[in-house]
Motif scaffolding. Structure first.
Motif, short mmCIF file in Angstrom:
data_model
loop_
_atom_site.label_atom_id
_atom_site.label_comp_id
_atom_site.label_asym_id
_atom_site.label_seq_id
_atom_site.Cartn_x
_atom_site.Cartn_y
_atom_site.Cartn_z
N SER A 289 0.85 -1.19 0.00
CA SER A 289 0.00 0.00 0.00
C SER A 289 0.88 1.24 0.00
CB SER A 289 -0.93 0.02 1.22
OG SER A 289 -0.21 0.31 2.41
N SER A 290 0.30 2.37 -0.44
CA SER A 290 0.93 3.69 -0.35
C SER A 290 -0.18 4.71 -0.27
CB SER A 290 1.82 3.95 -1.58
OG SER A 290 1.02 4.15 -2.74
N ALA A 291 0.16 5.98 -0.31
CA ALA A 291 -0.87 7.02 -0.21
C ALA A 291 -1.92 6.87 -1.32
CB ALA A 291 -0.23 8.40 -0.27
N SER A 292 -1.49 6.49 -2.52
CA SER A 292 -2.42 6.34 -3.64
C SER A 292 -2.76 4.88 -3.95
CB SER A 292 -1.83 6.98 -4.91
OG SER A 292 -1.52 8.35 -4.70
N GLN A 293 -1.95 3.97 -3.46
CA GLN A 293 -2.12 2.55 -3.74
C GLN A 293 -2.94 1.90 -2.63
OE1 GLN A 293 -0.95 0.16 -6.34
NE2 GLN A 293 -2.62 -0.73 -5.18
N VAL A 294 -4.16 1.48 -2.93
CA VAL A 294 -4.96 0.80 -1.92
C VAL A 294 -4.25 -0.50 -1.54
CG1 VAL A 294 -7.12 1.79 -2.73
CG2 VAL A 294 -6.36 -0.41 -3.64
N LYS A 295 -4.44 -0.91 -0.31
CA LYS A 295 -3.81 -2.15 0.16
C LYS A 295 -4.38 -3.32 -0.63
CE LYS A 295 -2.95 -4.87 4.34
NZ LYS A 295 -3.20 -4.99 5.79
N GLN A 296 -3.51 -4.09 -1.25
CA GLN A 296 -3.93 -5.20 -2.10
C GLN A 296 -2.79 -6.20 -2.23
OE1 GLN A 296 -2.50 -3.48 -6.46
NE2 GLN A 296 -4.63 -3.98 -6.17
N ILE A 297 -3.13 -7.41 -2.65
CA ILE A 297 -2.09 -8.37 -3.03
C ILE A 297 -1.34 -7.80 -4.22
CG2 ILE A 297 -1.69 -10.66 -4.00
CD1 ILE A 297 -4.23 -11.53 -2.38
N VAL A 298 -0.02 -7.82 -4.17
CA VAL A 298 0.77 -7.26 -5.28
C VAL A 298 0.43 -8.04 -6.54
CG1 VAL A 298 3.07 -6.72 -6.12
CG2 VAL A 298 2.62 -6.65 -3.66
N PRO A 299 -0.08 -7.37 -7.58
CA PRO A 299 -0.60 -8.09 -8.76
C PRO A 299 0.50 -8.55 -9.71
CG PRO A 299 -0.89 -5.74 -9.06
CD PRO A 299 -0.33 -5.92 -7.67
N GLN A 300 0.15 -9.55 -10.51
CA GLN A 300 1.08 -10.08 -11.50
C GLN A 300 1.59 -8.99 -12.43
OE1 GLN A 300 -0.68 -13.02 -14.06
NE2 GLN A 300 1.23 -13.60 -15.03
N SER A 301 0.73 -8.02 -12.78
CA SER A 301 1.11 -6.99 -13.74
C SER A 301 2.30 -6.16 -13.28
CB SER A 301 -0.07 -6.06 -14.01
OG SER A 301 -0.48 -5.41 -12.82
N GLN A 302 2.59 -6.16 -11.96
CA GLN A 302 3.69 -5.34 -11.43
C GLN A 302 4.89 -6.19 -11.01
OE1 GLN A 302 1.23 -3.03 -12.67
NE2 GLN A 302 2.98 -1.96 -11.81
N LEU A 303 4.85 -7.48 -11.34
CA LEU A 303 5.93 -8.38 -10.95
C LEU A 303 6.59 -8.97 -12.19
CD1 LEU A 303 4.11 -10.28 -8.05
CD2 LEU A 303 5.85 -8.49 -7.81
N TYR A 304 7.93 -9.00 -12.20
CA TYR A 304 8.70 -9.43 -13.37
C TYR A 304 9.72 -10.49 -12.98
CZ TYR A 304 6.72 -5.21 -15.40
OH TYR A 304 5.85 -4.25 -15.86
N LEU A 305 9.91 -11.44 -13.86
CA LEU A 305 10.89 -12.49 -13.61
C LEU A 305 12.31 -11.92 -13.60
CD1 LEU A 305 9.46 -15.23 -15.97
CD2 LEU A 305 9.44 -15.26 -13.47
N PRO A 306 13.21 -12.54 -12.82
CA PRO A 306 14.61 -12.10 -12.87
C PRO A 306 15.22 -12.50 -14.20
CG PRO A 306 14.42 -14.08 -11.54
CD PRO A 306 13.02 -13.69 -11.92
N ALA A 307 16.02 -11.62 -14.75
CA ALA A 307 16.72 -11.98 -15.98
C ALA A 307 17.89 -12.88 -15.67
CB ALA A 307 17.20 -10.72 -16.69
N GLU A 308 18.20 -13.76 -16.58
CA GLU A 308 19.32 -14.67 -16.42
C GLU A 308 20.37 -14.36 -17.48
OE1 GLU A 308 19.31 -18.10 -14.79
OE2 GLU A 308 17.50 -17.74 -13.61
N VAL A 309 21.60 -14.30 -17.05
CA VAL A 309 22.70 -14.15 -17.99
C VAL A 309 23.62 -15.35 -17.82
CG1 VAL A 309 22.62 -11.65 -17.93
CG2 VAL A 309 24.07 -12.85 -16.30
N GLN A 310 24.53 -15.51 -18.76
CA GLN A 310 25.47 -16.60 -18.62
C GLN A 310 26.32 -16.39 -17.38
OE1 GLN A 310 27.65 -17.22 -22.23
NE2 GLN A 310 25.93 -18.24 -23.22
N GLY A 311 26.82 -17.49 -16.85
CA GLY A 311 27.50 -17.46 -15.57
C GLY A 311 28.76 -16.62 -15.56
N THR A 312 29.15 -16.23 -14.35
CA THR A 312 30.37 -15.45 -14.15
C THR A 312 31.48 -16.28 -13.53
OG1 THR A 312 29.57 -14.73 -11.98
CG2 THR A 312 29.08 -13.31 -13.86
N GLY A 313 31.18 -17.54 -13.14
CA GLY A 313 32.18 -18.37 -12.48
C GLY A 313 31.83 -18.58 -11.03
#
Length: 638
Positions: A289-313
């Protein structure tokens, strides 16, 4: 905490960095520290051609110890093999299309040259550059060249900011235990809104004593101060942009409220949520929640998968003895394939009697049964996801093969390799094979460092009901070492007098320099940092004790160990530090980290008659065996 924390922001498989670009230039994210967390500023940079000298990129950022991440796409003019050059003071890493082609993540000042990479004319290729400034001058300049392309600063016309698409959710990693090891399942969860009741997330996972780690990024809709809420049964920890804002890693059932955090609309922030279920009901629900954001379950539309890059060792820790203590050097090794002959890995170490521990993650390419091989002179041990699959801890020289282990393609598994060199030749190499995987040295692309990218959670505290660190009663995570027990004790299971504590983990300084540690202690105390005994006052007393000085490097994690006993009367202990740049303060939670999980082989001990006397397990528990006069097993106890 062996978390996947350093693989963010760039992949061809994640759509929030897409080939279609919004505008010319790259997205620059600026941080007021060395390790790319705690975002201060986001802007579009026309290109990477900066010479800040003794200054900084912005008034919100200090002139030293800052870092930057640039992301977007790059479009070459020619279908040719390109080389990139980075004029950098200090550290830099460069990925193109997820491939790490330049890696010099150390304080230095020079022009660095990448591995060559084939690019296609007119095609947008993903690009990611990470940079840190440690001290003195600050420079970051990106150039390129090919057969037809003259060497030049990569121009704005060929650079594009990342285009973002709606969120897909978070990456969920599920474990069949309380401590986030032994991966069972990886999947994408649209959001964190689970009420498993008396069940479990999956048939491969027990109904109790499981744990989950969710990672990715979160994008707020408003530029405001946010509060997060976690309905949790049981323990939970939450980081936003590397900041630990909720920490209740104990069995409990309630709605927990985070510290407030200021976020900017439309900006993607790292999120890491850890959870464990201990007994009974299982719930994990994330709201905001915030001043403008009503308290809610954080929706899928605002959540993003972590990007994966090739390994560093893998992270390599080098010791100037046979038994993996007294750290001399820490670095990232692209692969484990060394033949030092009669020399040593570094001038700080003798050619013989040294040892090394490599830790991190390994990602198989195929869902198959794997076998690992070690070329070793001398001793070596290998663990995969906590399972000891190869144990040759003795003087010898040969290639040794492991037990087989089933791995799932694309999953990341904990790996730990330990090695010692005793005399004459020194060599170590790690190989693997499966029905589809040809036998080869495990490549850098499949190895990931477990370097910590989030703020610390504190130290591991082990509490004993005697003054000599025996009669173990309790283990817990202590956010900082700042206790005034008075005439009481740390826990109801421990007597008010004659108890002792051992704290272990790592400490990360903010600044380069000579540090002094202070122990405000009633009674005895011993302090080691990086294997050096800095305070030793193991007697009844009450005073502030001052350590020997020690030189530390900003952003580097150092082993720390504190032992304390209370003898009589008042009980208190406080650990502080100071340096030329660091004001004297109690060492904060943000700079303290739990000890890396270190796997110990099972030990079998036999009596004089050759009968099994006791077994010491990897977790240090002991199983004892008892026999009658005829040698028949009567019982075993743990």
């Amino acid at each position: 905490m062996d978390i996947i924390l350093n693989q963010h922001y760039l992949t061809t498989s994640n759509k929030w960095i897409a080939s279609a670009a919004e505008s010319n230039g790259l997205k620059g994210e600026y941080y007021d520290n060395l390790d790319l967390n705690g975002l201060k500023l986001t802007r579009t940079d026309a290109n990477i051609n900066f010479n800040w000298g003794e200054g900084s990129p912005n008034s919100a950022i200090g002139v030293d110890t800052f870092s930057v991440r640039w992301t977007g796409t790059i479009k070459p003019k020619y279908s040719e093999t390109y080389t990139f050059y980075v004029v950098a003071d200090d550290g830099v890493r460069l990925w193109v299309d997820g491939r790490l082609i330049l890696d010099k993540w150390v304080p230095q000042a020079s022009e660095l040259t990448s591995l060559p990479i084939a690019l296609t004319s007119g095609k947008n290729h993903d690009i990611r550059i990470e940079y840190f400034e440690n001290d003195g001058g600050a420079t970051a300049i990106l150039q390129w060249s090919s057969t037809s392309q003259n060497k030049q600063v990569v121009p704005q016309s060929q650079l594009y900011t990342p285009a973002e698409s709606p969120g897909m959710g978070l990456k969920g990693e599920y474990y069949d235990n309380l401590d986030l090891n032994g991966l069972k399942l990886t999947r994408t969860d649209a959001n964190v809104n689970f009420s498993w009741g008396l069940g479990s997330p999956n048939s491969t996972i027990g109904e109790d004593t499981f744990s989950v780690r969710w990672t990715g990024t979160i994008k707020p809709k408003y530029s405001e101060t946010y509060t997060f809420y976690m309905v949790a049964d049981d323990g939970v920890r939450l980081w936003i942009d590397g900041r630990l804002i909720l920490d209740k890693w104990v069995p409990q059932a309630s709605e927990l409220t985070s510290l407030p955090i200021t976020l900017t609309a439309g900006q993607n922030y790292d999120i890491c949520l850890e959870y464990f279920e201990n007994d009974g009901g299982a719930n994990a629900i994330l709201q905001w929640s915030s001043a403008s954001q009503v308290k809610q379950i954080v929706p899928q539309s605002q959540l993003y998968l972590p990007a994966e890059v090739q390994g560093t060792g893998l992270k390599g820790e080098y010791y100037d003895n046979l038994d993996l203590n007294g750290l001399k050097l820490t670095r990232t090794d692209a692969i484990v394939n060394f033949n030092w002959g009669t020399a040593s890995p570094d001038s700080s170490m003798e050619p013989d009697t040294f040892s090394i521990r490599w830790t991190g993650k390994i990602k198989p390419k195929y869902s198959e049964t794997y076998r690992f091989y070690i070329n070793a002179d001398d001793g070596a041990r290998v663990w995969i996801d906590g399972k000891l699959i190869l144990n040759r801890w003795l003087n010898q020289s040969n290639q040794f093969e492991s037990q087989t282990i089933n791995l799932v393609a694309g999953n990341q598994y904990d790996i730990q390799i330990e090695y010692f060199e005793n005399l004459v030749g020194a060599a170590i190499g790690l190989l693997w094979e499966s029905p589809t995987q040809v036998k080869e040295f495990v490549p850098q692309s499949q190895l990931y460092s477990s370097a910590i990218g989030f703020q610390g959670v504190g130290l591991k505290g082990e509490y004993y009901d005697k003054t000599d660190l025996t009669d173990f009663k309790l283990s817990r995570t202590d956010a900082s070492i700042n206790f005034g027990w008075g005439e009481g004790s740390p826990d109801a299971s421990i007597g008010a007098d004659t108890f002792s504590v051992r704290w272990t983990g790592t400490v990360r300084p903010k600044y380069n320099g000579t540090y002094t540690f202070y122990a405000e202690s009633d009674d005895g105390v011993r302090l080691w940092v990086n294997g050096q005994l800095l305070i030793d006052k193991w007697v009844p007393q009450a005073s502030q004790l001052t350590s020997l000085p020690i030189n530390l490097i900003a952003g580097q994690n150092y082993d720390i160990r504190i032992e304390y006993f209370e003898n009589d009367g008042g009980a208190s202990f406080q650990l502080s530090w100071s340096s030329a740049a660091q004001v004297k303060e109690v060492i904060p939670q943000a700079q303290l980290y739990l000890p890396a999980r270190s796997y110990t082989p099972v030990e079998y001990h036999y009596d004089a008659n050759g009968r099994l006397d006791y077994v010491r397990n990897s977790d240090s528990t002991i199983v004892r065996y008892y026999y009658d006069n005829n040698g028949n097993l009567l019982k075993k106890t743990q």
